[in-house]
Design an enzyme around this catalytic site. Sequence first.
Site, PDB file in Angstrom:
ATOM      1  N   ARG A  89      11.873  -1.995  11.061  1.00 56.15           N
ATOM      2  CA  ARG A  89      10.607  -1.567  11.665  1.00 56.15           C
ATOM      3  C   ARG A  89      10.282  -2.480  12.826  1.00 56.15           C
ATOM      4  O   ARG A  89      10.244  -3.693  12.682  1.00 56.15           O
ATOM      5  CB  ARG A  89       9.488  -1.633  10.621  1.00 56.15           C
ATOM      6  CG  ARG A  89       8.973  -0.265  10.264  1.00 56.15           C
ATOM      7  CD  ARG A  89       7.935  -0.347   9.211  1.00 56.15           C
ATOM      8  NE  ARG A  89       6.662  -0.873   9.699  1.00 56.15           N
ATOM      9  CZ  ARG A  89       5.521  -0.739   9.043  1.00 56.15           C
ATOM     10  NH1 ARG A  89       5.487  -0.093   7.911  1.00 56.15           N
ATOM     11  NH2 ARG A  89       4.405  -1.258   9.526  1.00 56.15           N
ATOM     12  N   ARG A 126      11.262  -6.908   4.967  1.00 54.54           N
ATOM     13  CA  ARG A 126      11.254  -5.476   5.282  1.00 54.54           C
ATOM     14  C   ARG A 126      11.782  -5.238   6.699  1.00 54.54           C
ATOM     15  O   ARG A 126      12.519  -4.294   6.954  1.00 54.54           O
ATOM     16  CB  ARG A 126       9.833  -4.909   5.147  1.00 54.54           C
ATOM     17  CG  ARG A 126       9.781  -3.408   5.394  1.00 54.54           C
ATOM     18  CD  ARG A 126       8.403  -2.825   5.109  1.00 54.54           C
ATOM     19  NE  ARG A 126       7.427  -3.209   6.105  1.00 54.54           N
ATOM     20  CZ  ARG A 126       6.133  -2.880   6.049  1.00 54.54           C
ATOM     21  NH1 ARG A 126       5.668  -2.193   5.027  1.00 54.54           N
ATOM     22  NH2 ARG A 126       5.304  -3.252   6.995  1.00 54.54           N
ATOM     23  N   ARG A 146      -9.598   1.544   9.130  1.00 55.22           N
ATOM     24  CA  ARG A 146      -9.233   0.146   9.378  1.00 55.22           C
ATOM     25  C   ARG A 146     -10.268  -0.572  10.212  1.00 55.22           C
ATOM     26  O   ARG A 146     -10.145  -1.776  10.417  1.00 55.22           O
ATOM     27  CB  ARG A 146      -7.921   0.109  10.154  1.00 55.22           C
ATOM     28  CG  ARG A 146      -6.674  -0.090   9.337  1.00 55.22           C
ATOM     29  CD  ARG A 146      -5.504  -0.044  10.309  1.00 55.22           C
ATOM     30  NE  ARG A 146      -4.386  -0.815   9.878  1.00 55.22           N
ATOM     31  CZ  ARG A 146      -3.324  -0.300   9.254  1.00 55.22           C
ATOM     32  NH1 ARG A 146      -3.278   0.968   8.953  1.00 55.22           N
ATOM     33  NH2 ARG A 146      -2.316  -1.076   8.942  1.00 55.22           N
ATOM     34  N   LYS A 148       0.825  -1.219   0.000  1.00 54.85           N
ATOM     35  CA  LYS A 148       0.000   0.000   0.000  1.00 54.85           C
ATOM     36  C   LYS A 148       0.852   1.259   0.000  1.00 54.85           C
ATOM     37  O   LYS A 148       0.585   2.188  -0.745  1.00 54.85           O
ATOM     38  CB  LYS A 148      -0.922   0.052   1.233  1.00 54.85           C
ATOM     39  CG  LYS A 148      -1.964  -1.037   1.298  1.00 54.85           C
ATOM     40  CD  LYS A 148      -2.901  -0.815   2.482  1.00 54.85           C
ATOM     41  CE  LYS A 148      -2.205  -0.840   3.829  1.00 54.85           C
ATOM     42  NZ  LYS A 148      -1.762  -2.167   4.258  1.00 54.85           N
ATOM     43  N   ARG A 168      -0.759  -8.917  13.183  1.00 55.23           N
ATOM     44  CA  ARG A 168      -1.303  -7.874  12.294  1.00 55.23           C
ATOM     45  C   ARG A 168      -2.187  -8.480  11.218  1.00 55.23           C
ATOM     46  O   ARG A 168      -3.211  -7.896  10.846  1.00 55.23           O
ATOM     47  CB  ARG A 168      -0.160  -7.058  11.678  1.00 55.23           C
ATOM     48  CG  ARG A 168       0.391  -6.031  12.665  1.00 55.23           C
ATOM     49  CD  ARG A 168       1.795  -5.602  12.346  1.00 55.23           C
ATOM     50  NE  ARG A 168       1.936  -5.022  11.036  1.00 55.23           N
ATOM     51  CZ  ARG A 168       3.081  -5.016  10.339  1.00 55.23           C
ATOM     52  NH1 ARG A 168       4.169  -5.571  10.848  1.00 55.23           N
ATOM     53  NH2 ARG A 168       3.120  -4.462   9.170  1.00 55.23           N
TER      54      ARG A 168
HETATM   55  P1  ADP Z   1       0.900  -2.178   7.727  1.00 52.53           P
HETATM   56  O1  ADP Z   1      -0.312  -1.901   6.911  1.00 52.53           O
HETATM   57  O2  ADP Z   1       2.062  -2.619   6.895  1.00 52.53           O
HETATM   58  O3  ADP Z   1       0.646  -3.092   8.882  1.00 52.53           O
HETATM   59  P2  ADP Z   1       0.999   0.606   8.698  1.00 52.53           P
HETATM   60  O4  ADP Z   1       2.224   1.382   8.538  1.00 52.53           O
HETATM   61  O5  ADP Z   1      -0.174   1.022   7.875  1.00 52.53           O
HETATM   62  O6  ADP Z   1       1.426  -0.891   8.423  1.00 52.53           O
HETATM   63  O7  ADP Z   1       0.535   0.592  10.242  1.00 52.53           O
HETATM   64  C1  ADP Z   1       1.399   0.154  11.269  1.00 52.53           C
HETATM   65  C2  ADP Z   1       0.669   0.167  12.615  1.00 52.53           C
HETATM   66  O8  ADP Z   1       0.182   1.505  12.895  1.00 52.53           O
HETATM   67  C3  ADP Z   1      -0.584  -0.710  12.698  1.00 52.53           C
HETATM   68  O9  ADP Z   1      -0.282  -2.074  12.982  1.00 52.53           O
HETATM   69  C4  ADP Z   1      -1.349   0.001  13.840  1.00 52.53           C
HETATM   70  O10 ADP Z   1      -0.818  -0.313  15.115  1.00 52.53           O
HETATM   71  C5  ADP Z   1      -1.071   1.477  13.589  1.00 52.53           C
HETATM   72  N1  ADP Z   1      -2.122   2.060  12.720  1.00 52.53           N
HETATM   73  C6  ADP Z   1      -1.949   2.546  11.457  1.00 52.53           C
HETATM   74  N2  ADP Z   1      -3.129   2.990  10.954  1.00 52.53           N
HETATM   75  C7  ADP Z   1      -4.066   2.761  11.913  1.00 52.53           C
HETATM   76  C8  ADP Z   1      -5.470   2.964  11.997  1.00 52.53           C
HETATM   77  N3  ADP Z   1      -6.172   3.481  10.980  1.00 52.53           N
HETATM   78  N4  ADP Z   1      -6.101   2.622  13.146  1.00 52.53           N
HETATM   79  C9  ADP Z   1      -5.435   2.117  14.173  1.00 52.53           C
HETATM   80  N5  ADP Z   1      -4.123   1.857  14.160  1.00 52.53           N
HETATM   81  C10 ADP Z   1      -3.423   2.174  13.047  1.00 52.53           C
END
Ligand code: ADP
Length: 206
Positions: free
Chosen positions: A148, A142, A103, A28, A159
């Site tokens: 990360r 990654r 989400r 994404k 996740r």
């Molecule tokens: P990925 O989609 O690769 O898991 P992101 O960078 O989008 O990674 O998000 C990493 C973390 O940030 C998530 O696992 C969550 O803890 C937090 N996070 C990101 N966006 C949201 C959201 N919309 N609501 C709640 N937590 C979020």
Amino acid sequence: MTTPAQTPSADAPAARRLLIVGPPGAGKGTQATRIAEALAIPAISTGDIFRANVSQQTELGVLAKSYMDKGEYVPDSVTNDMVRSRLAEDDATGGFLLDGYPRTLDQVDALDAVLADLGASLDAVLLLEVDSDAVVQRLVARGAEQGRSDDTEETIRRRLEVYAEQTAPLVDVYEKRGLVRRVDGMASIDDVTAALLAALGAPDAR
Ligand code: ADP
């Protein structure tokens, strides 16, 4: 490219209020940057905003980190307020590509309310479809490359579970609104970008 007039007109402007959805590791972030650049709109990643706050050790960052490191979602109230203020910034008035938000179903409602207040609505939801074994491999790689802290095998598994439980159901909601555009996320990065732009009816920028 000409900028569409501010008033709604018959000559349909390109879709500019967009979401990109897909499991962790679907690509994404990579695609969001490319699509946003091609359409001249900001890519807004809630994950990136949280990570910036974590590295600056803000109050929000300290709170977010405690959830992120376990693979859990940051509480909706916190995330919703953050997105509301980001979408009110000037650069988002002509459109935006939200990556990683909404989400949860509660976040869908919150986003609907924010957009209604701004007099706007979503044009399309891009869904990146990927195979789950491949995403685990991508995320482990990654984690090794970028360090990360949420890319450890245990957190990745959590996740993916949280995505399946809480985020996958959102696709049905947007499907019912006729907004979902499905794209195969297993193709090469360039091919995925081209397919996403084609799904939006935008010319391929390559
Ligand atoms: P990925 O989609 O690769 O898991 P992101 O960078 O989008 O990674 O998000 C990493 C973390 O940030 C998530 O696992 C969550 O803890 C937090 N996070 C990101 N966006 C949201 C959201 N919309 N609501 C709640 N937590 C979020």
